[in-house]
Design a protein around this motif. Structure first.
Motif, PDB file in Angstrom:
ATOM      1  N   ALA A  85      17.605  29.360  41.616  1.00 14.94           N
ATOM      2  CA  ALA A  85      18.030  28.332  41.130  1.00 14.94           C
ATOM      3  C   ALA A  85      19.339  27.248  41.725  1.00 14.94           C
ATOM      4  CB  ALA A  85      18.338  28.638  39.380  1.00 14.94           C
ATOM      5  N   SER A  86      19.073  26.396  41.316  1.00 12.88           N
ATOM      6  CA  SER A  86      20.176  25.042  41.309  1.00 12.88           C
ATOM      7  C   SER A  86      20.665  24.550  40.882  1.00 12.88           C
ATOM      8  CB  SER A  86      19.740  23.748  42.626  1.00 12.88           C
ATOM      9  OG  SER A  86      18.765  23.121  41.832  1.00 12.88           O
ATOM     10  N   TYR A  87      21.835  24.311  40.821  1.00 10.18           N
ATOM     11  CA  TYR A  87      23.573  23.862  39.820  1.00 10.18           C
ATOM     12  C   TYR A  87      23.661  22.728  40.582  1.00 10.18           C
ATOM     13  CZ  TYR A  87      21.864  28.650  38.062  1.00 10.18           C
ATOM     14  OH  TYR A  87      21.482  30.013  37.699  1.00 10.18           O
ATOM     15  N   SER A  88      23.890  21.600  39.464  1.00  7.51           N
ATOM     16  CA  SER A  88      25.485  20.938  39.949  1.00  7.51           C
ATOM     17  C   SER A  88      26.982  20.133  39.016  1.00  7.51           C
ATOM     18  CB  SER A  88      24.350  20.036  39.969  1.00  7.51           C
ATOM     19  OG  SER A  88      24.082  18.630  38.937  1.00  7.51           O
ATOM     20  N   SER A  89      26.543  21.384  37.980  1.00  3.92           N
ATOM     21  CA  SER A  89      28.504  21.016  37.332  1.00  3.92           C
ATOM     22  C   SER A  89      28.883  22.694  37.390  1.00  3.92           C
ATOM     23  CB  SER A  89      27.370  20.226  36.203  1.00  3.92           C
ATOM     24  OG  SER A  89      27.651  20.882  35.051  1.00  3.92           O
ATOM     25  N   VAL A  90      29.462  22.897  37.181  1.00  6.78           N
ATOM     26  CA  VAL A  90      30.191  23.630  37.192  1.00  6.78           C
ATOM     27  C   VAL A  90      31.839  23.843  36.062  1.00  6.78           C
ATOM     28  CG1 VAL A  90      31.883  23.551  38.926  1.00  6.78           C
ATOM     29  CG2 VAL A  90      31.444  25.572  37.935  1.00  6.78           C
ATOM     30  N   THR A  91      32.020  24.104  34.780  1.00 10.36           N
ATOM     31  CA  THR A  91      33.264  24.364  33.544  1.00 10.36           C
ATOM     32  C   THR A  91      33.741  25.559  33.724  1.00 10.36           C
ATOM     33  OG1 THR A  91      32.116  24.278  32.013  1.00 10.36           O
ATOM     34  CG2 THR A  91      32.208  21.835  33.225  1.00 10.36           C
ATOM     35  N   GLY A  92      34.953  25.821  33.928  1.00 10.12           N
ATOM     36  CA  GLY A  92      35.123  26.857  33.365  1.00 10.12           C
ATOM     37  C   GLY A  92      36.908  27.498  32.391  1.00 10.12           C
ATOM     38  N   ARG A  93      36.358  28.781  31.979  1.00  7.48           N
ATOM     39  CA  ARG A  93      38.039  29.198  31.673  1.00  7.48           C
ATOM     40  C   ARG A  93      37.914  30.700  32.361  1.00  7.48           C
ATOM     41  NH1 ARG A  93      38.373  29.879  25.762  1.00  7.48           N
ATOM     42  NH2 ARG A  93      36.128  31.304  25.719  1.00  7.48           N
ATOM     43  N   VAL A  94      39.559  30.556  32.698  1.00  6.40           N
ATOM     44  CA  VAL A  94      40.398  31.076  33.301  1.00  6.40           C
ATOM     45  C   VAL A  94      41.481  32.098  32.379  1.00  6.40           C
ATOM     46  CG1 VAL A  94      42.300  29.835  33.790  1.00  6.40           C
ATOM     47  CG2 VAL A  94      42.099  31.391  35.453  1.00  6.40           C
ATOM     48  N   LEU A  95      41.200  33.281  32.136  1.00  2.80           N
ATOM     49  CA  LEU A  95      43.064  34.313  31.985  1.00  2.80           C
ATOM     50  C   LEU A  95      43.508  34.841  32.427  1.00  2.80           C
ATOM     51  CD1 LEU A  95      43.516  34.991  28.688  1.00  2.80           C
ATOM     52  CD2 LEU A  95      42.525  36.890  29.724  1.00  2.80           C
ATOM     53  N   ASN A  96      44.839  33.887  32.826  1.00  7.38           N
ATOM     54  CA  ASN A  96      45.773  34.963  34.153  1.00  7.38           C
ATOM     55  C   ASN A  96      47.163  34.647  33.747  1.00  7.38           C
ATOM     56  OD1 ASN A  96      45.784  32.851  34.567  1.00  7.38           O
ATOM     57  ND2 ASN A  96      46.430  32.078  36.889  1.00  7.38           N
ATOM     58  N   SER A  97      48.224  34.999  34.205  1.00  5.66           N
ATOM     59  CA  SER A  97      49.542  35.198  33.564  1.00  5.66           C
ATOM     60  C   SER A  97      49.840  35.214  34.902  1.00  5.66           C
ATOM     61  CB  SER A  97      49.786  35.838  31.804  1.00  5.66           C
ATOM     62  OG  SER A  97      50.857  35.818  31.973  1.00  5.66           O
ATOM     63  N   GLU A  98      51.948  34.932  34.559  1.00  9.37           N
ATOM     64  CA  GLU A  98      52.522  35.799  36.106  1.00  9.37           C
ATOM     65  C   GLU A  98      52.186  36.183  36.241  1.00  9.37           C
ATOM     66  OE1 GLU A  98      57.196  34.389  36.560  1.00  9.37           O
ATOM     67  OE2 GLU A  98      56.063  33.122  34.978  1.00  9.37           O
ATOM     68  N   LYS A  99      52.937  37.652  35.524  1.00 13.93           N
ATOM     69  CA  LYS A  99      52.639  38.969  35.737  1.00 13.93           C
ATOM     70  C   LYS A  99      51.839  39.976  35.365  1.00 13.93           C
ATOM     71  CE  LYS A  99      57.096  39.312  34.751  1.00 13.93           C
ATOM     72  NZ  LYS A  99      57.568  40.076  33.367  1.00 13.93           N
ATOM     73  N   VAL A 100      51.016  40.580  36.007  1.00 14.42           N
ATOM     74  CA  VAL A 100      50.211  42.043  35.204  1.00 14.42           C
ATOM     75  C   VAL A 100      50.589  42.258  33.608  1.00 14.42           C
ATOM     76  CG1 VAL A 100      50.523  43.496  36.429  1.00 14.42           C
ATOM     77  CG2 VAL A 100      48.317  43.598  35.459  1.00 14.42           C
ATOM     78  N   GLN A 101      51.652  42.911  34.181  1.00 17.48           N
ATOM     79  CA  GLN A 101      52.397  43.399  32.353  1.00 17.48           C
ATOM     80  C   GLN A 101      52.737  42.713  31.473  1.00 17.48           C
ATOM     81  OE1 GLN A 101      54.106  43.669  35.908  1.00 17.48           O
ATOM     82  NE2 GLN A 101      53.985  45.197  36.594  1.00 17.48           N
ATOM     83  N   ASP A 102      52.155  41.788  32.010  1.00 13.57           N
ATOM     84  CA  ASP A 102      52.225  40.105  30.840  1.00 13.57           C
ATOM     85  C   ASP A 102      51.246  40.312  29.767  1.00 13.57           C
ATOM     86  OD1 ASP A 102      54.504  38.551  32.184  1.00 13.57           O
ATOM     87  OD2 ASP A 102      53.271  36.949  32.399  1.00 13.57           O
ATOM     88  N   HIS A 103      52.179  40.072  28.493  1.00 11.04           N
ATOM     89  CA  HIS A 103      51.183  40.210  27.333  1.00 11.04           C
ATOM     90  C   HIS A 103      52.178  39.724  25.825  1.00 11.04           C
ATOM     91  CE1 HIS A 103      54.724  43.058  26.951  1.00 11.04           C
ATOM     92  NE2 HIS A 103      55.351  43.636  26.568  1.00 11.04           N
ATOM     93  N   ASN A 104      51.135  39.768  24.683  1.00  8.81           N
ATOM     94  CA  ASN A 104      51.191  39.152  23.415  1.00  8.81           C
ATOM     95  C   ASN A 104      52.214  39.531  22.097  1.00  8.81           C
ATOM     96  OD1 ASN A 104      50.012  36.943  24.800  1.00  8.81           O
ATOM     97  ND2 ASN A 104      48.286  36.795  23.648  1.00  8.81           N
ATOM     98  N   THR A 105      53.005  39.348  22.535  1.00  8.27           N
ATOM     99  CA  THR A 105      53.730  39.754  20.998  1.00  8.27           C
ATOM    100  C   THR A 105      53.892  39.357  19.889  1.00  8.27           C
ATOM    101  OG1 THR A 105      56.248  38.625  21.658  1.00  8.27           O
ATOM    102  CG2 THR A 105      55.878  40.805  23.418  1.00  8.27           C
TER     103      THR A 105
END
Ligand code: AHR
Length: 521
Positions: free
Chosen positions: A464-484
Motif C-alpha cells: 500500500a502507499s500513503y501520502s498523508s499522516v496525522t496523529g495523536r500522542v499521550l505523554n507527560s514529563e514524568k512516567v509517574q504523572d497522573h490526573n487528580t
C-alpha cells in the motif's frame, strides 16, 4: 486470587526468550517497522477492548451506581450519568460482571424484584462489607444498554448449582413462556436481553473453588450442557474459567477434556504485578517501572504459548482465547481500605495498556475478547470518582485512542526495536500494531516505553502507499504523572506532529514514554 502461584521464577533473560515474535530487538541502530498492508486476514474484534466491573470496593456502588434517590449526583435510574457519558466515548464493546472472585459467591435471585424486599449479602472476598443487592441483573443490564455495551455475565459455579445458572440464562434470554420469563416480565422487563457472553465460573483454580483442571473440566461439561449454545437465532458464548498466567497445564486439560461443541472461549488472567512487592501506583522507581513493563510484555509469551496449545486441539481456531482480566496491580492509595483495591493510574499504566493492546491486536486470530481490570475505582481503572467528582485516567486515553482498531482488519507488522535499558537489564523500547478500518484508513499505534530517550522509528509499508499522516500522542514529563481531582487534565492526548513522509518512508519521533496513534491515508 489469594492462591495465585508466583509468576516469575525465571531470571529475566530466560523470561524474555520467545517474547515478541514480530519484534526483533537490537542493541544499537534504528527502530524499524514494516506494515504488511497486503497480508491482512484477521479482524481485530472490538471485544478485545472490553472492560470488567466487579462488586469490589467502589466499582459498582459509588462508581457506577449511586441509587435512584441520589439528588447530588445526576443519575438515570441510579446509574451515574457522568460515568456513562465518559465510557460511551470509549465505545466499550462489552462489560464483564459481577466478578471476579465475587461471582462465585453471588446468587442472582437475591438481586431482582422490589429493592426493599431484596436480602442483603456479605461480600466475603472484598472486605466483608454488607451489600443491599440494590444493583442486580436488571440494573446491570440497564447499565449495559445505557453504555451500548454487550453484557458478559459470569455465573456462579463455585458455590452455585447448574440449575441456578441455567435459570439465570433463561431469565435473561428466553422469549417464550416459562416461569423464568414470566418472573422477568413481573419484574418489569418484557423483552429478553439476549445476553451472549456467559462465563462459567471464575478462577476455578483459586477463589472459584480451588479445583484441579481435570475436576473443573468435568464440572464445566455439566454446567455447559444445560446452557444451550443458542437461544433461537442468538448464539451464546460459554467461556471457561481460564489459566493464571503461565499455567499451561490448565489450558491443555480444558482443550483436551471439554468437547468443543460445549466451548466457545477459554479465559486467561494475567496481571502486571510482583505479588511480593506491589509498589506505589504513583511513587515508583525506575526499577519498579521496568519490572512492570517486563510483566506487561510477558503477555506476548503467554498468548503465544496458550494459543499454541489451543492450536493443537483446535487448528480451525473456533475457540477464542478470552483474556478477561489484565492490567496493573499496585498498593492501594494510602488511607484507603486495603480490600477495595483503589489505586491511582499514571503514565506507567498508559504504557501497560498500549503494549498489551498491541499484543492483542497482533494476535487477533485467537484473542477475540479481553477485559481490562477494572473500569471504575478498582485496579487499572479508566475512571476514578470521589463523590460527585470524576476524572478519566491515562489508561482511559489509550483506550479511546486505540478505538480506531475496533473491528478493523489487522495488518501484521514487523518491528525491530532498540533496547530500553535500566541498570543491567533491558527490554525492547518500541512496540506497535496496525489495522485498516472499513473506510480504508490505516491506523498505526506505537508505544515507546523508554523513560529517558525518544525513539526514531522508520516505517515502511508493503502492499500500500500513503501520502498523508496525522496523529495523536499521550505523554507527560514524568512516567509517574497522573490526573487528580484537582488537576484532571494533566495527562491527556494532544496532536502529534512528529511524523513525516520522506518519499515512501515514514519517519516518526516517539517522545520518551509515549503512546502515539497515527492515521495514514
Ligand atoms: O480483579 C480482582 C480479582 O483478581 C478478581 O476478583 C479475581 O478474579 C482476580 O484474582
Amino acid at each position: 486470587m489469594r492462591f495465585r502461584k508466583p509468576i516469575f521464577g525465571k531470571p529475566v533473560r530466560v523470561a524474555l526468550q520467545g517474547l515478541l515474535p514480530f519484534c526483533a530487538a537490537v542493541a544499537f541502530g534504528q527502530n524499524h517497522i514494516v506494515i504488511n498492508a497486503d497480508l491482512g486476514k484477521d479482524t481485530i474484534s472490538r471485544h478485545i477492548y472490553g472492560h470488567f466491573s466487579e462488586h469490589l470496593g467502589r466499582c459498582i456502588y459509588g462508581g457506577y451506581y449511586v441509587g435512584e434517590g441520589n439528588t447530588k449526583i445526576p443519575n438515570t435510574r441510579g446509574i451515574r450519568q457522568d460515568v456513562v457519558e465518559a465510557l460511551k466515548k470509549l465505545k466499550i464493546p462489552n462489560l464483564r460482571w459481577p466478578g471476579g472472585c465475587f461471582a462465585d459467591t453471588y446468587h442472582w435471585k437475591d438481586g431482582i424484584g422490589p429493592k426493599a424486599k431484596r436480602p442483603s449479602m456479605v461480600n466475603s472476598w472484598w472486605g466483608g462489607v454488607t451489600e443491599d443487592n440494590s444493583f442486580g441483573t436488571h440494573e446491570f443490564l440497564d447499565l449495559c444498554e445505557q453504555l451500548g455495551a454487550e453484557p458478559y455475565i459470569t455465573g456462579n459455579v463455585g458455590s452455585g448449582t447448574v440449575q441456578e445458572f441455567a435459570q439465570w440464562v433463561q431469565y435473561a434470554n428466553f422469549d417464550g413462556v416459562s416461569p423464568m420469563s414470566a418472573w422477568r416480565k413481573d419484574n418489569g422487563r418484557e423483552k429478553p436481553w439476549k445476553v451472549r457472553f456467559w462465563g462459567v465460573g471464575n478462577e476455578a483454580w483459586g477463589c472459584g473453588g480451588n479445583m484441579t483442571a481435570e475436576y473443573y473440566a468435568n464440572v464445566y461439561r455439566a454446567f455447559a450442557t444445560f446452557i444451550p449454545a443458542s437461544w433461537g437465532s442468538s448464539p451464546l458464548w460459554r467461556i471457561a474459567s481460564g489459566a493464571s498466567s503461565t499455567d499451561y497445564h490448565w489450558t491443555e486439560v480444558l482443550m483436551r477434556d471439554i468437547p468443543h461443541g460445549l466451548l466457545e472461549g477459554i479465559a486467561l488472567h494475567h496481571y502486571s504485578v510482583d505479588w511480593g512487592h506491589k509498589s506505589s501506583a504513583t511513587k515508583f522507581t525506575e526499577a519498579e517501572y521496568f519490572d512492570t513493563m517486563l510483566r506487561a510484555l510477558q503477555m506476548e509469551e503467554l498468548v503465544q504459548r496458550h494459543a499454541t496449545i489451543m492450536d493443537r486441539y483446535d487448528p480451525q481456531k473456533k475457540v477464542a482465547l478470552v483474556v478477561d482480566e489484565w492490567g496493573g496491580w499496585y498498593d492501594v492509595e494510602p488511607g484507603t481500605n486495603p480490600n477495595f483495591l483503589y489505586q491511582q493510574n499514571s503514565m506507567r499504566d498508559a504504557m501497560i495498556a498500549g503494549l498489551t493492546l498491541n499484543i492483542f491486536n497482533n494476535h487477533a486470530d485467537r484473542v477475540r475478547m479481553a477485559n481490562l481490570a477494572q473500569t471504575v475505582n478498582v485496579l487499572q481503572a479508566v475512571i476514578l470518582t470521589d463523590e460527585e467528582r470524576m476524572l478519566v485516567t491515562p489508561t482511559y486515553h489509550v483506550m479511546e485512542m486505540y478505538a480506531v482498531h475496533h473491528d478493523a482488519l489487522m495488518l501484521p507488522v514487523n518491528v525491530r526495536s532498540t533496547m530500553y535499558a535500566a541498570g543491567d537489564k533491558s527490554l525492547p523500547a518500541v512496540s506497535g500494531s496496525a489495522s485498516r478500518d472499513r473506510n480504508g484508513i490505516t491506523h498505526l499505534s506505537l508505544v515507546n516505553i523508554d523513560t529517558g530517550h525518544s525513539q526514531e522509528v522508520v516505517v515502511d509499508t508493503r502492499g500500500a502507499s500513503y501520502s498523508s499522516v496525522t496523529g495523536r500522542v499521550l505523554n507527560s514529563e514524568k512516567v509517574q504523572d497522573h490526573n487528580t481531582f484537582d488537576a484532571p487534565d494533566r495527562v491527556r492526548p494532544r496532536e502529534f506532529t512528529g511524523a513525516k513522509f520522506e518519499g515512501s518512508k515514514l519517519r516518526v519521533q516517539l517522545p520518551p514514554c509515549s503512546v502515539v496513534v497515527l492515521t495514514l491515508k
